[in-house]
Design a protein around this motif. Structure first.
Motif, PDB file in Angstrom:
ATOM      1  N   MET A 122       0.811  -1.204   0.000  1.00 43.18           N
ATOM      2  CA  MET A 122       0.000   0.000   0.000  1.00 43.18           C
ATOM      3  C   MET A 122       0.853   1.265   0.000  1.00 43.18           C
ATOM      4  SD  MET A 122      -1.158   2.524   2.256  1.00 43.18           S
ATOM      5  CE  MET A 122      -0.944   1.742   3.840  1.00 43.18           C
ATOM      6  N   ARG A 123       1.903   1.278   0.807  1.00 44.72           N
ATOM      7  CA  ARG A 123       2.761   2.462   0.874  1.00 44.72           C
ATOM      8  C   ARG A 123       3.568   2.642  -0.404  1.00 44.72           C
ATOM      9  NH1 ARG A 123       3.566   4.729   6.184  1.00 44.72           N
ATOM     10  NH2 ARG A 123       2.107   3.757   7.634  1.00 44.72           N
ATOM     11  N   ALA A 124       3.930   1.547  -1.065  1.00 49.73           N
ATOM     12  CA  ALA A 124       4.620   1.668  -2.348  1.00 49.73           C
ATOM     13  C   ALA A 124       3.724   2.365  -3.360  1.00 49.73           C
ATOM     14  CB  ALA A 124       5.030   0.289  -2.852  1.00 49.73           C
ATOM     15  N   VAL A 125       2.449   2.000  -3.385  1.00 45.88           N
ATOM     16  CA  VAL A 125       1.507   2.633  -4.316  1.00 45.88           C
ATOM     17  C   VAL A 125       1.352   4.116  -3.999  1.00 45.88           C
ATOM     18  CG1 VAL A 125      -0.902   2.676  -5.053  1.00 45.88           C
ATOM     19  CG2 VAL A 125       0.278   0.493  -4.793  1.00 45.88           C
ATOM     20  N   LEU A 126       1.195   4.444  -2.708  1.00 50.47           N
ATOM     21  CA  LEU A 126       1.011   5.847  -2.317  1.00 50.47           C
ATOM     22  C   LEU A 126       2.241   6.688  -2.640  1.00 50.47           C
ATOM     23  CD1 LEU A 126      -0.812   5.541   1.131  1.00 50.47           C
ATOM     24  CD2 LEU A 126      -1.795   6.266  -1.035  1.00 50.47           C
ATOM     25  N   ILE A 127       3.430   6.153  -2.338  1.00 50.65           N
ATOM     26  CA  ILE A 127       4.660   6.921  -2.552  1.00 50.65           C
ATOM     27  C   ILE A 127       4.946   7.091  -4.039  1.00 50.65           C
ATOM     28  CG2 ILE A 127       7.163   6.831  -2.285  1.00 50.65           C
ATOM     29  CD1 ILE A 127       6.683   5.622   0.497  1.00 50.65           C
ATOM     30  N   LEU A 128       4.881   6.007  -4.801  1.00 47.81           N
ATOM     31  CA  LEU A 128       5.141   6.102  -6.238  1.00 47.81           C
ATOM     32  C   LEU A 128       4.095   6.978  -6.919  1.00 47.81           C
ATOM     33  CD1 LEU A 128       6.188   2.415  -7.031  1.00 47.81           C
ATOM     34  CD2 LEU A 128       7.671   4.419  -6.789  1.00 47.81           C
ATOM     35  N   GLY A 129       2.849   6.866  -6.489  1.00 52.75           N
ATOM     36  CA  GLY A 129       1.814   7.719  -7.060  1.00 52.75           C
ATOM     37  C   GLY A 129       2.030   9.179  -6.704  1.00 52.75           C
ATOM     38  N   GLY A 130       2.418   9.447  -5.445  1.00 55.01           N
ATOM     39  CA  GLY A 130       2.674  10.831  -5.042  1.00 55.01           C
ATOM     40  C   GLY A 130       3.855  11.441  -5.776  1.00 55.01           C
ATOM     41  N   VAL A 131       4.934  10.664  -5.960  1.00 51.64           N
ATOM     42  CA  VAL A 131       6.103  11.166  -6.695  1.00 51.64           C
ATOM     43  C   VAL A 131       5.746  11.445  -8.148  1.00 51.64           C
ATOM     44  CG1 VAL A 131       8.393  10.546  -7.547  1.00 51.64           C
ATOM     45  CG2 VAL A 131       7.788  10.087  -5.171  1.00 51.64           C
ATOM     46  N   ALA A 132       4.953  10.554  -8.753  1.00 47.99           N
ATOM     47  CA  ALA A 132       4.551  10.759 -10.148  1.00 47.99           C
ATOM     48  C   ALA A 132       3.700  12.019 -10.298  1.00 47.99           C
ATOM     49  CB  ALA A 132       3.794   9.534 -10.652  1.00 47.99           C
ATOM     50  N   LEU A 133       2.775  12.225  -9.357  1.00 47.31           N
ATOM     51  CA  LEU A 133       1.955  13.436  -9.408  1.00 47.31           C
ATOM     52  C   LEU A 133       2.807  14.692  -9.247  1.00 47.31           C
ATOM     53  CD1 LEU A 133      -1.193  12.436  -7.299  1.00 47.31           C
ATOM     54  CD2 LEU A 133      -1.115  12.949  -9.745  1.00 47.31           C
ATOM     55  N   THR A 201     -11.933 -16.205   9.960  1.00 46.14           N
ATOM     56  CA  THR A 201     -11.999 -16.104  11.416  1.00 46.14           C
ATOM     57  C   THR A 201     -12.056 -14.628  11.825  1.00 46.14           C
ATOM     58  OG1 THR A 201      -9.614 -15.954  11.810  1.00 46.14           O
ATOM     59  CG2 THR A 201     -10.550 -18.156  11.498  1.00 46.14           C
ATOM     60  N   PRO A 202     -12.359 -14.353  13.086  1.00 42.48           N
ATOM     61  CA  PRO A 202     -12.391 -12.950  13.528  1.00 42.48           C
ATOM     62  C   PRO A 202     -11.074 -12.210  13.323  1.00 42.48           C
ATOM     63  CG  PRO A 202     -13.505 -14.337  15.123  1.00 42.48           C
ATOM     64  CD  PRO A 202     -12.872 -15.262  14.137  1.00 42.48           C
ATOM     65  N   LEU A 203      -9.957 -12.947  13.183  1.00 46.32           N
ATOM     66  CA  LEU A 203      -8.683 -12.257  12.967  1.00 46.32           C
ATOM     67  C   LEU A 203      -8.663 -11.521  11.631  1.00 46.32           C
ATOM     68  CD1 LEU A 203      -5.791 -14.536  14.302  1.00 46.32           C
ATOM     69  CD2 LEU A 203      -6.707 -12.417  15.253  1.00 46.32           C
ATOM     70  N   LEU A 204      -9.497 -11.940  10.673  1.00 42.06           N
ATOM     71  CA  LEU A 204      -9.565 -11.205   9.412  1.00 42.06           C
ATOM     72  C   LEU A 204     -10.117  -9.807   9.646  1.00 42.06           C
ATOM     73  CD1 LEU A 204      -9.249 -11.116   6.355  1.00 42.06           C
ATOM     74  CD2 LEU A 204     -11.550 -12.066   6.145  1.00 42.06           C
ATOM     75  N   ALA A 205     -11.104  -9.685  10.531  1.00 41.27           N
ATOM     76  CA  ALA A 205     -11.639  -8.362  10.869  1.00 41.27           C
ATOM     77  C   ALA A 205     -10.565  -7.495  11.496  1.00 41.27           C
ATOM     78  CB  ALA A 205     -12.824  -8.503  11.824  1.00 41.27           C
ATOM     79  N   VAL A 206      -9.745  -8.094  12.371  1.00 41.48           N
ATOM     80  CA  VAL A 206      -8.658  -7.347  13.002  1.00 41.48           C
ATOM     81  C   VAL A 206      -7.663  -6.876  11.948  1.00 41.48           C
ATOM     82  CG1 VAL A 206      -6.825  -7.444  14.722  1.00 41.48           C
ATOM     83  CG2 VAL A 206      -8.935  -8.705  15.097  1.00 41.48           C
ATOM     84  N   LEU A 207      -7.294  -7.787  11.026  1.00 40.07           N
ATOM     85  CA  LEU A 207      -6.315  -7.449   9.999  1.00 40.07           C
ATOM     86  C   LEU A 207      -6.831  -6.347   9.083  1.00 40.07           C
ATOM     87  CD1 LEU A 207      -3.568  -8.129   8.756  1.00 40.07           C
ATOM     88  CD2 LEU A 207      -4.702  -9.873   7.365  1.00 40.07           C
ATOM     89  N   LEU A 208      -8.092  -6.440   8.678  1.00 39.16           N
ATOM     90  CA  LEU A 208      -8.670  -5.406   7.817  1.00 39.16           C
ATOM     91  C   LEU A 208      -8.722  -4.057   8.535  1.00 39.16           C
ATOM     92  CD1 LEU A 208     -11.625  -7.371   6.174  1.00 39.16           C
ATOM     93  CD2 LEU A 208      -9.506  -6.625   5.076  1.00 39.16           C
ATOM     94  N   THR A 209      -9.056  -4.085   9.817  1.00 36.22           N
ATOM     95  CA  THR A 209      -9.117  -2.837  10.587  1.00 36.22           C
ATOM     96  C   THR A 209      -7.733  -2.225  10.742  1.00 36.22           C
ATOM     97  OG1 THR A 209     -10.976  -3.781  11.803  1.00 36.22           O
ATOM     98  CG2 THR A 209      -9.994  -1.789  12.686  1.00 36.22           C
ATOM     99  N   LEU A 210      -6.720  -3.072  10.956  1.00 37.24           N
ATOM    100  CA  LEU A 210      -5.346  -2.578  11.040  1.00 37.24           C
ATOM    101  C   LEU A 210      -4.940  -1.894   9.745  1.00 37.24           C
ATOM    102  CD1 LEU A 210      -3.456  -5.485  12.853  1.00 37.24           C
ATOM    103  CD2 LEU A 210      -3.815  -3.182  13.719  1.00 37.24           C
ATOM    104  N   GLU A 211      -5.305  -2.511   8.610  1.00 36.17           N
ATOM    105  CA  GLU A 211      -4.928  -1.927   7.322  1.00 36.17           C
ATOM    106  C   GLU A 211      -5.664  -0.614   7.079  1.00 36.17           C
ATOM    107  OE1 GLU A 211      -2.409  -2.936   5.548  1.00 36.17           O
ATOM    108  OE2 GLU A 211      -2.178  -4.383   7.158  1.00 36.17           O
ATOM    109  N   MET A 212      -6.917  -0.544   7.486  1.00 39.08           N
ATOM    110  CA  MET A 212      -7.662   0.706   7.329  1.00 39.08           C
ATOM    111  C   MET A 212      -7.029   1.824   8.157  1.00 39.08           C
ATOM    112  SD  MET A 212     -10.129   0.328   5.157  1.00 39.08           S
ATOM    113  CE  MET A 212     -11.148   1.751   5.534  1.00 39.08           C
ATOM    114  N   SER A 213      -6.621   1.487   9.382  1.00 33.20           N
ATOM    115  CA  SER A 213      -5.976   2.504  10.219  1.00 33.20           C
ATOM    116  C   SER A 213      -4.628   2.914   9.633  1.00 33.20           C
ATOM    117  CB  SER A 213      -5.798   1.982  11.644  1.00 33.20           C
ATOM    118  OG  SER A 213      -4.874   0.905  11.684  1.00 33.20           O
ATOM    119  N   ASP A 214      -3.894   1.941   9.038  1.00 29.65           N
ATOM    120  CA  ASP A 214      -2.600   2.265   8.444  1.00 29.65           C
ATOM    121  C   ASP A 214      -2.768   3.173   7.238  1.00 29.65           C
ATOM    122  OD1 ASP A 214       0.360   1.729   8.412  1.00 29.65           O
ATOM    123  OD2 ASP A 214      -0.137   1.022   6.398  1.00 29.65           O
ATOM    124  N   VAL A 215      -3.821   2.946   6.445  1.00 32.42           N
ATOM    125  CA  VAL A 215      -4.092   3.831   5.304  1.00 32.42           C
ATOM    126  C   VAL A 215      -4.365   5.250   5.795  1.00 32.42           C
ATOM    127  CG1 VAL A 215      -5.754   4.348   3.474  1.00 32.42           C
ATOM    128  CG2 VAL A 215      -4.918   2.018   3.773  1.00 32.42           C
TER     129      VAL A 215
END
Length: 258
Positions: A122-133, A201-215
């Motif tokens: 995700m950060r690779a996409v954001l950084i490369l996209g930001g540099v290109a812009l 399992t419920p850990l998928l909800a945790v993982l998705l929430t972690l990624e949303m917070s990281d974004v």
């Protein structure tokens, strides 16, 4: 100066290899991370980040020309410290999320390691996209600056910010009706296979929430890092190494809270 693709591949392969060694060898038994282990891991990731920056300054990393090494090294250390300081909020969010979802201590390290792989992409996409812009539209830096000012005002006035509610993660709420789920979670797995079918399992909800917070936090920190350097390799490597060190700091914080 443009860094060759070989350095990009080498860096990502090296980081993934370290994550795999950490997860599959050091923490294979999935026990709670002790304060001693968290301290040594924190020192290791900090030393690795500092050594990487020294390598840039000395010309061992990135292949920078002699005239560019000093500036590249300064940009790297500045971006690393900036990202490390801005991402510290992530650590407190992780504490709240794990407590909210009642994730056992033995499973937390595995969830953070899996989330780190997704964060790298995700950060690779954001950084490369930001540099290109920024390369094609110089005025985009004014938008970055305006966004950072707005984020600073929002943080300065926390009383007007609604508290986070991890259970209301929109991605998880959208996926759940379309997926087979189970409340069982033997061995701390994200997916279980039973009778030929896969269950989340419920850990998928945790993982998705972690990624949303990281974004959310990356939308603040990535523009700040791009204001320091326009070199995508420096911006990316400093970002990833800073976030990697946060995992161990999280477990130190857990022990301090206890």
């Amino acid at each position: 100066m443009e860094v060759s693709a070989a350095w990009w591949v080498s860096f990502n392969v090296g980081v993934l290899a370290l994550l795999a060694f950490d997860l599959l060898v050091l923490h294979r038994e999935r026990r709670p991370v002790s304060i001693r282990s968290a301290l040594w891991l924190s020192l290791f990731w900090i030393a690795l980040a500092v050594g990487f920056g020294i390598g840039i300054c000395r010309g061992w990393v990135g292949g920078y020309a002699n005239a560019d090494r000093g500036a590249a090294g300064l940009q790297y250390f500045t971006a690393y410290l900036l990202e490390e300081s801005l991402s510290l909020d992530n650590v407190f969010i992780w504490v709240l999320l794990f407590r909210h979802f009642r994730v056992p201590a033995a499973h937390q390290h595995g969830v953070l390691s899996c989330g780190m792989v997704a964060a790298m992409a995700m950060r690779a996409v954001l950084i490369l996209g930001g540099v290109a812009l920024a390369h094609h539209f110089g005025w985009v830096f004014y938008l970055f600056g305006a966004y950072l000012l707005w984020a600073a005002v929002r943080m300065w006035r926390p009383a007007r910010v609604a508290p986070a509610e991890p259970a209301r993660n929109p991605v998880w709420r959208w996926l759940r009706p379309w997926m087979r789920t189970t409340e069982d979670n033997p061995g701390g797995r994200i997916f279980l296979r039973r009778r030929g079918l896969w269950y989340a399992t419920p850990l998928l909800a945790v993982l998705l929430t972690l990624e949303m917070s990281d974004v959310t936090f990356a939308l603040d920190s990535v523009p700040a890092v791009l204001s320091v350097t326009s070199d995508p390799f420096i911006a990316y490597t400093s970002n990833i190494l800073a976030v990697l060190g946060l995992r161990s700091l999280f477990f130190l914080l857990q022990h301090i809270i206890q």
